[in-house]
Write a protein that holds these residues in place. Structure first.
Motif, mmCIF file in Angstrom:
data_model
loop_
_atom_site.group_PDB
_atom_site.id
_atom_site.type_symbol
_atom_site.label_atom_id
_atom_site.label_comp_id
_atom_site.label_asym_id
_atom_site.label_seq_id
_atom_site.Cartn_x
_atom_site.Cartn_y
_atom_site.Cartn_z
ATOM 1 N N LEU A 107 0.812 -1.217 0.000
ATOM 2 C CA LEU A 107 0.000 0.000 0.000
ATOM 3 C C LEU A 107 0.846 1.270 0.000
ATOM 4 O O LEU A 107 0.358 2.335 0.373
ATOM 5 C CB LEU A 107 -0.932 0.003 1.217
ATOM 6 N N THR A 108 2.095 1.178 -0.423
ATOM 7 C CA THR A 108 2.966 2.358 -0.417
ATOM 8 C C THR A 108 2.350 3.522 -1.180
ATOM 9 O O THR A 108 2.399 4.674 -0.742
ATOM 10 C CB THR A 108 4.336 2.008 -1.029
ATOM 11 N N GLY A 109 1.752 3.252 -2.323
ATOM 12 C CA GLY A 109 1.193 4.312 -3.152
ATOM 13 C C GLY A 109 -0.121 4.871 -2.658
ATOM 14 O O GLY A 109 -0.663 5.803 -3.272
ATOM 15 N N ALA A 110 -0.653 4.326 -1.553
ATOM 16 C CA ALA A 110 -1.887 4.889 -1.002
ATOM 17 C C ALA A 110 -1.649 6.264 -0.401
ATOM 18 O O ALA A 110 -2.581 7.072 -0.284
ATOM 19 C CB ALA A 110 -2.473 3.950 0.047
ATOM 20 N N ALA A 111 -0.400 6.530 -0.010
ATOM 21 C CA ALA A 111 -0.063 7.860 0.502
ATOM 22 C C ALA A 111 -0.166 8.875 -0.631
ATOM 23 O O ALA A 111 0.396 8.678 -1.711
ATOM 24 C CB ALA A 111 1.348 7.847 1.084
ATOM 25 N N ASP A 112 -0.897 9.936 -0.401
ATOM 26 C CA ASP A 112 -1.076 11.036 -1.363
ATOM 27 C C ASP A 112 -1.935 10.669 -2.562
ATOM 28 O O ASP A 112 -2.065 11.473 -3.488
ATOM 29 C CB ASP A 112 0.280 11.560 -1.863
ATOM 30 N N ALA A 113 -2.525 9.475 -2.582
ATOM 31 C CA ALA A 113 -3.424 9.127 -3.683
ATOM 32 C C ALA A 113 -4.780 9.786 -3.448
ATOM 33 O O ALA A 113 -5.336 9.687 -2.350
ATOM 34 C CB ALA A 113 -3.584 7.617 -3.788
ATOM 35 N N PRO A 114 -5.333 10.465 -4.441
ATOM 36 C CA PRO A 114 -6.615 11.155 -4.249
ATOM 37 C C PRO A 114 -7.745 10.186 -3.903
ATOM 38 O O PRO A 114 -7.894 9.130 -4.525
ATOM 39 C CB PRO A 114 -6.863 11.822 -5.610
ATOM 40 N N ASP A 115 -8.514 10.530 -2.883
ATOM 41 C CA ASP A 115 -9.723 9.782 -2.497
ATOM 42 C C ASP A 115 -9.430 8.340 -2.106
ATOM 43 O O ASP A 115 -10.265 7.448 -2.319
ATOM 44 C CB ASP A 115 -10.756 9.801 -3.637
ATOM 45 N N VAL A 116 -8.261 8.076 -1.545
ATOM 46 C CA VAL A 116 -7.895 6.728 -1.122
ATOM 47 C C VAL A 116 -7.612 6.738 0.375
ATOM 48 O O VAL A 116 -6.811 7.545 0.857
ATOM 49 C CB VAL A 116 -6.663 6.204 -1.888
#
Length: 363
Positions: free
Chosen positions: A299-308
């Protein structure tokens, strides 16, 4: 001799018409009309209005062969099962550069949940072959990825510079670090088992051996900010141990990821070992988190992902007891880690299962 002016060639022209296939008949009659591409010439008429037989013609002017060429524009597609299909939805979305004055870069394919399912199927088919390869062979393949990226360095630098709004020098350093990261993990391919496994002391005449094995299919959300170095830092530790990956690229900066997929396709990486989807993170990520045939998720890319909300993804992953690598930070304040530092073995270890074997020592 008879007192009349000499007729010369003009007199002959009254009775003969020259054969000039390159010249229209009206030109012989003194009318200045020329075929296309031939320069006009002055026709000197005789005193009686006829055309002199000896009138010479100039060489035709060279025809212009220069023509405007339409550039071949690149179509940015997905990477699934070793192929580059378009999204089954037929959708795409616009990608712009970073900076004060964003410029249009590309129309990226907008992947759907059907594309995610297709990627998982391709990854599952590739597990046995990729996990069954020797550790040394996997290291060679990862090193080959670095070689191909090195040959396309200028393209990666230009794309990272546009995607992340970096200076040329910083983009160059970023690409160099990404290439070196492949080499770093390639070197660990046949060594991490000795560090993360080994023999265990037991009370009895037995050998007790623990050996790490790949988990299987791993879904990964690529970092939103670090479009290339962060992506490599997520993908390489997943596949070096024999896992296969389904990667959701950065939503706003997908172009370097697509170029990386092209490098993977020509680097002896088996089809399906790495599958890359571009699109809206909040749309595709929940389906990967809840997919029953996915064994782990990063889930590294969940940081700063819009609406996640990464907590919701973790809860969905718990339905089939997936391994979950949480994003950096604490609580709901997820942050993107610093990928410039040496990563260590934690990302490799996160997607390994440990098998323990008992064997009698004998006499």
């Amino acid at each position: 001799m008879d007192g009349r002016p000499a007729q010369g060639w003009c007199g002959l022209g009254q009775h003969l018409q020259q054969v000039r296939p390159h010249q229209p008949v009206r030109g012989l009659q003194g009318v200045r009309l020329r075929p296309g591409g031939w320069p006009p010439r002055t026709v000197r008429l005789c005193h009686d209005g006829s055309v002199p037989v000896s009138t010479s013609t100039r060489k035709p002017a060279a025809r212009s062969t220069a023509s405007s060429r339409v550039d071949v524009r690149k179509t940015y597609k997905l990477y699934i099962g070793g192929k580059f299909p378009r999204s089954e939805s037929g959708r795409s979305y616009e990608v712009f550069s970073s900076g004060r004055s964003p410029k249009f870069l590309a129309n990226a394919a907008q992947g759907s949940r059907k594309d995610a399912r297709d990627a998982v199927v391709a990854a599952r088919k590739a597990v046995s072959g990729w996990a069954g390869a020797t550790a040394y062979n996997r290291g060679q393949v990862l090193y080959r990825v670095a070689e191909v990226m090195e040959s396309r360095r200028s393209q990666f630098v230009a794309e990272v510079q546009a995607a992340e709004g970096l200076t040329a020098a910083r983009a160059e350093a970023n690409v160099s670090a990404a290439i070196d990261r492949w080499v770093w993990y390639a070197g660990w391919s046949d060594k991490f088992a000795q560090i993360l496994g080994g023999t265990n002391p037991v009370a009895g005449p037995f050998f007790n051996i623990s050996a790490p094995e790949p988990t299987g299919v791993v879904a990964a959300l690529a970092p939103q900010g670090s479009s290339l170095l962060g992506l490599v830092s997520v993908v390489a530790p997943i596949i070096v141990s024999g896992n296969t990956a389904v990667v959701l690229a950065s939503q706003g900066r997908p172009v370097p990821a697509i170029t990386l997929a092209e490098a993977l396709a020509t680097s002896d990486v088996p089809g399906g070992a790495v599958n890359l989807i571009t699109g809206i993170t909040s749309e595709v990520a929940p389906w990967l988190a809840s997919h029953r045939d996915v064994n782990a998720i990063d889930l590294t890319g969940a940081a700063d992902a819009p609406d996640v909300v990464w907590g919701d993804l973790e809860a969905a992953a718990a339905e089939n007891l997936k391994r979950v690598l949480r994003p950096a930070g604490s609580g709901v304040m997820a942050i993107e880690p610093d990928f410039a530092v040496e990563p260590g073995l934690s990302r490799i270890e996160a997607f390994l299962e440990t098998k323990t074997v008992w064997h009698p020592k004998g006499i």
